[in-house]
Design a protein around this motif. Structure first.
Motif, PDB file in Angstrom:
ATOM      1  N   UNK A  74     -32.242 -84.811  10.575  1.00  0.00           N
ATOM      2  CA  UNK A  74     -31.707 -85.581  11.689  1.00  0.00           C
ATOM      3  C   UNK A  74     -32.679 -86.694  12.025  1.00  0.00           C
ATOM      4  N   UNK A  75     -32.347 -87.876  11.593  1.00  0.00           N
ATOM      5  CA  UNK A  75     -33.153 -89.061  11.877  1.00  0.00           C
ATOM      6  C   UNK A  75     -32.684 -89.704  13.176  1.00  0.00           C
ATOM      7  N   UNK A  76     -33.626 -90.157  13.995  1.00  0.00           N
ATOM      8  CA  UNK A  76     -33.243 -90.853  15.217  1.00  0.00           C
ATOM      9  C   UNK A  76     -32.455 -92.113  14.880  1.00  0.00           C
ATOM     10  N   UNK A  77     -32.811 -92.765  13.797  1.00  0.00           N
ATOM     11  CA  UNK A  77     -32.087 -93.968  13.363  1.00  0.00           C
ATOM     12  C   UNK A  77     -30.638 -93.622  13.016  1.00  0.00           C
ATOM     13  N   UNK A  78     -30.421 -92.473  12.387  1.00  0.00           N
ATOM     14  CA  UNK A  78     -29.062 -92.034  12.078  1.00  0.00           C
ATOM     15  C   UNK A  78     -28.240 -91.910  13.358  1.00  0.00           C
ATOM     16  N   UNK A  79     -28.819 -91.315  14.388  1.00  0.00           N
ATOM     17  CA  UNK A  79     -28.105 -91.140  15.649  1.00  0.00           C
ATOM     18  C   UNK A  79     -27.853 -92.484  16.325  1.00  0.00           C
ATOM     19  N   UNK A  80     -28.819 -93.378  16.276  1.00  0.00           N
ATOM     20  CA  UNK A  80     -28.637 -94.709  16.868  1.00  0.00           C
ATOM     21  C   UNK A  80     -27.476 -95.443  16.210  1.00  0.00           C
ATOM     22  N   UNK A  81     -27.418 -95.391  14.892  1.00  0.00           N
ATOM     23  CA  UNK A  81     -26.315 -96.048  14.169  1.00  0.00           C
ATOM     24  C   UNK A  81     -24.989 -95.335  14.439  1.00  0.00           C
ATOM     25  N   UNK A 100     -31.746 -98.114  21.260  1.00  0.00           N
ATOM     26  CA  UNK A 100     -32.748 -98.722  20.391  1.00  0.00           C
ATOM     27  C   UNK A 100     -32.243 -98.858  18.968  1.00  0.00           C
ATOM     28  N   UNK A 101     -33.108 -99.338  18.100  1.00  0.00           N
ATOM     29  CA  UNK A 101     -32.784 -99.485  16.681  1.00  0.00           C
ATOM     30  C   UNK A 101     -34.081 -99.336  15.896  1.00  0.00           C
ATOM     31  N   UNK A 102     -34.258 -98.173  15.288  1.00  0.00           N
ATOM     32  CA  UNK A 102     -35.522 -97.889  14.596  1.00  0.00           C
ATOM     33  C   UNK A 102     -35.730 -98.741  13.347  1.00  0.00           C
ATOM     34  N   UNK A 103     -34.657 -99.283  12.782  1.00  0.00           N
ATOM     35  CA  UNK A 103     -34.826-100.208  11.655  1.00  0.00           C
ATOM     36  C   UNK A 103     -35.503-101.488  12.148  1.00  0.00           C
ATOM     37  N   UNK A 104     -35.035-101.999  13.274  1.00  0.00           N
ATOM     38  CA  UNK A 104     -35.652-103.201  13.840  1.00  0.00           C
ATOM     39  C   UNK A 104     -37.086-102.922  14.285  1.00  0.00           C
ATOM     40  N   UNK A 105     -37.333-101.725  14.822  1.00  0.00           N
ATOM     41  CA  UNK A 105     -38.687-101.350  15.216  1.00  0.00           C
ATOM     42  C   UNK A 105     -39.600-101.277  13.995  1.00  0.00           C
ATOM     43  N   UNK A 106     -39.106-100.702  12.912  1.00  0.00           N
ATOM     44  CA  UNK A 106     -39.882-100.613  11.674  1.00  0.00           C
ATOM     45  C   UNK A 106     -40.228-102.012  11.161  1.00  0.00           C
ATOM     46  N   UNK A 107     -39.261-102.908  11.204  1.00  0.00           N
ATOM     47  CA  UNK A 107     -39.505-104.266  10.739  1.00  0.00           C
ATOM     48  C   UNK A 107     -40.530-104.974  11.608  1.00  0.00           C
ATOM     49  N   UNK A 120     -39.972 -89.144  14.457  1.00  0.00           N
ATOM     50  CA  UNK A 120     -38.581 -89.521  14.679  1.00  0.00           C
ATOM     51  C   UNK A 120     -37.772 -89.596  13.395  1.00  0.00           C
ATOM     52  N   UNK A 121     -38.389 -89.159  12.303  1.00  0.00           N
ATOM     53  CA  UNK A 121     -37.705 -88.999  11.007  1.00  0.00           C
ATOM     54  C   UNK A 121     -37.002 -90.289  10.554  1.00  0.00           C
ATOM     55  N   UNK A 122     -37.657 -91.434  10.760  1.00  0.00           N
ATOM     56  CA  UNK A 122     -37.025 -92.684  10.345  1.00  0.00           C
ATOM     57  C   UNK A 122     -36.798 -92.699   8.836  1.00  0.00           C
ATOM     58  N   UNK A 123     -35.545 -92.795   8.456  1.00  0.00           N
ATOM     59  CA  UNK A 123     -35.134 -92.869   7.051  1.00  0.00           C
ATOM     60  C   UNK A 123     -34.058 -93.944   6.953  1.00  0.00           C
ATOM     61  N   UNK A 124     -34.211 -94.914   6.079  1.00  0.00           N
ATOM     62  CA  UNK A 124     -33.147 -95.923   5.928  1.00  0.00           C
ATOM     63  C   UNK A 124     -31.872 -95.291   5.393  1.00  0.00           C
ATOM     64  N   UNK A 125     -30.747 -95.885   5.695  1.00  0.00           N
ATOM     65  CA  UNK A 125     -29.496 -95.444   5.107  1.00  0.00           C
ATOM     66  C   UNK A 125     -29.507 -95.790   3.613  1.00  0.00           C
ATOM     67  N   UNK A 126     -28.668 -95.153   2.823  1.00  0.00           N
ATOM     68  CA  UNK A 126     -28.619 -95.497   1.385  1.00  0.00           C
ATOM     69  C   UNK A 126     -28.236 -96.958   1.196  1.00  0.00           C
ATOM     70  N   UNK A 127     -28.790 -97.568   0.148  1.00  0.00           N
ATOM     71  CA  UNK A 127     -28.398 -98.953  -0.115  1.00  0.00           C
ATOM     72  C   UNK A 127     -27.045 -98.964  -0.802  1.00  0.00           C
ATOM     73  N   UNK A 128     -26.328-100.044  -0.583  1.00  0.00           N
ATOM     74  CA  UNK A 128     -24.957-100.158  -1.080  1.00  0.00           C
ATOM     75  C   UNK A 128     -24.936-100.152  -2.605  1.00  0.00           C
TER      76      UNK A 128
END
Length: 315
Positions: A79-86, A132-139, A169-177
């Motif tokens: 369970x990634x926080x980024x997953x829940x945000x999206x 929030x958006x952990x992808x934007x935070x990571x960037x 917060x288990x930040x993991x990117x979503x799979x790439x297309x």
């Protein structure tokens, strides 16, 4: 005997690339396909702990149920926080009338959504930061807006926060297309997959600090090197051989290139034949400038077999 037969069906279903093929072959497989534990096991085997929840949501209401979510929880889906945000951002979103229900989480049943949110609150100790958006935070933390040679100091200044983002917060990117769309990619994408831009920024972070992949492996994202392999290796060469070199650019030696490759290989990346071929094709027009250095760095790592691979492409 019957229980053995059912167990065998379960195992066959688990290893099937596309279960619909079994349903078309024999209607007796239908009951097996409806079992939530079988579905959860198939998702975990096919996509791994890091991306099982993403694909469960992507497959929609005809596949995901509250019991499937429970099965994924029991099997250790991350369970990634980024997953829940999206998920909160895209849950129930209906797009244009001409393309109904095409948002990644548009068809997620409310009961499954509630189960996901409840478990996320439990696993993340209530800190899901839904706005929030952990992808934007990571960037931001990895200084993604700066040129890579200027980003390193800020990256290492923020290293503790980057580590915390991944480990806590288990930040993991979503799979790439699987295939890049011919049109402009929006963020967040309606199909849920991570856009090409985000994947490139993630690979850049790996090039600045290869040991970052150890944080992802520590939380169970063991497929990170496989997922980013080609783009990281090619990205490495692009940093050494920029498309528009600055005035003070100096061609790197094979030894320098090989040392960087070894650094990536040591954390799990692979210099396989496909990467070698795609890298040569990428720089084919500039091979008269950097070809010798690249080939010799490949030879240092892989031996003389590289010569035949390169010749087959350049001939």
């Amino acid at each position: 005997m019957e229980s053995l037969y059912e167990e065998l069906k379960f195992e066959i279903f688990r290893y099937t690339e596309t279960p619909i093929s079994l349903l078309l072959l024999n209607r007796n497989w239908y009951s097996t396909s409806q079992d939530p534990q079988t579905r959860a096991e198939w998702l975990m085997y096919k996509y791994g702990r890091a991306h099982a929840l993403f694909h469960a949501v992507r497959l929609g209401k005809s596949f995901i149920t509250e019991k499937v979510v429970q099965g994924l929880i029991a099997r250790g889906a991350i369970f990634s926080r980024y997953f829940i945000q999206r998920l909160v951002m895209q849950f129930g979103i209906q797009n244009h009338k001409s393309t109904p229900n095409c948002s990644w989480a548009a068809n997620l049943p409310l009961s499954a959504f509630t189960k996901l949110m409840t478990e996320a609150l439990h696993q993340l100790n209530g800190n899901i930061a839904v706005k929030g958006n952990d992808m934007e935070l990571f960037q931001f933390l990895t200084a993604a807006t700066l040129p890579i040679n200027h980003a390193s100091p800020r990256f290492f200044d923020n290293l503790n926060e980057i580590e915390n983002l991944i480990l806590e917060y288990k930040f993991i990117p979503f799979p790439y297309r699987p295939k890049i769309l011919p049109t402009t990619e929006n963020y967040p994408s309606s199909d849920g997959y991570e856009n090409n831009k985000q994947i490139h920024l993630l690979s850049r972070a790996v090039l600045i600090y290869p040991n970052i992949v150890k944080y992802w492996k520590q939380i169970g994202y063991h497929e990170v090197c496989r997922d980013l392999n080609d783009i990281v290796i090619k990205g490495m060469f692009m940093t050494f051989f920029p498309m528009t070199p600055p005035a003070n650019w100096v061609c790197p030696t094979p030894k320098i290139l090989a040392e960087k490759l070894k650094e990536l290989i040591n954390v799990g990346f692979k210099l396989n034949d496909n990467v070698i071929k795609s890298t040569v094709k990428l720089f084919k027009l500039k091979f008269n400038i950097m070809g010798e250095a690249v080939i010799n760095s490949f030879i240092i790592i892989c031996g003389d077999r590289v010569t035949k691979i390169v010749e087959s492409i350049l001939s």
